[in-house]
Write a protein that holds these residues in place. Sequence first.
Motif: not given
Length: 220
Positions: A2, A156, A187
């Motif tokens: 992310p 994300d 995440v």
Amino acid sequence: MPNIGEDGVVLRAAGLAKTYDSRVPFGRSVEVLTGADMRLGPGEVVGIVGENGSGKSTLLQILVGALDPDGGSVDVAGRVGWCPQESRLYERLTVAETFDLFGEAYGLSEDAVESARDDLAARLDFERFLDYQVRHLSGGNRQKVNLAVALLHDPDVLLLDEPYTGFDWETYLAFWDLTEDLVEEGVAVAVISHLVNERERFDRIYELRDGRLHEQEVPS
């Protein structure tokens, strides 16, 4: 991986304030948020609890940019997935057409949409409903689709408002299995609910009270 901000946080809210004016003449305005602060790091699962009417859905709408705050700021690094309490699904589209629509909005290729759709349908057990119109789905299956389209573009940050509504026990467990996989991928997940069960599943829990977020202790 992310996107991560310079401070190692993927979402930060500072001093969020929101007041709703009365809909009737000379009625009282309602201060919903009065300086709410929170942060989300990659791979974290954070719970946000509060009584009905405490402002949880207002907070979430501000975090995703669907509602402007009266004060404060929100900084997000990366893509955001939003699963609102009231689904934004079109009743007369089939489930497959729903994925096509959201995929086009996200700028995804047809192959990417099909691959993600089939994976999520298998994980959440709604494969047999792909050709059903949304209006013919049960509440639980509608919520599965609502969650799946929030995940379609590989976000994300995933923000969920009462995500288990209508889920049976097997789907509830499948939801947490999926969440664990997302966490392993880095995440950040925030779950808003009026009640958080199994507190050990959360890294941190905030209580929204008196317009502010108060961090609670969670089991180690």
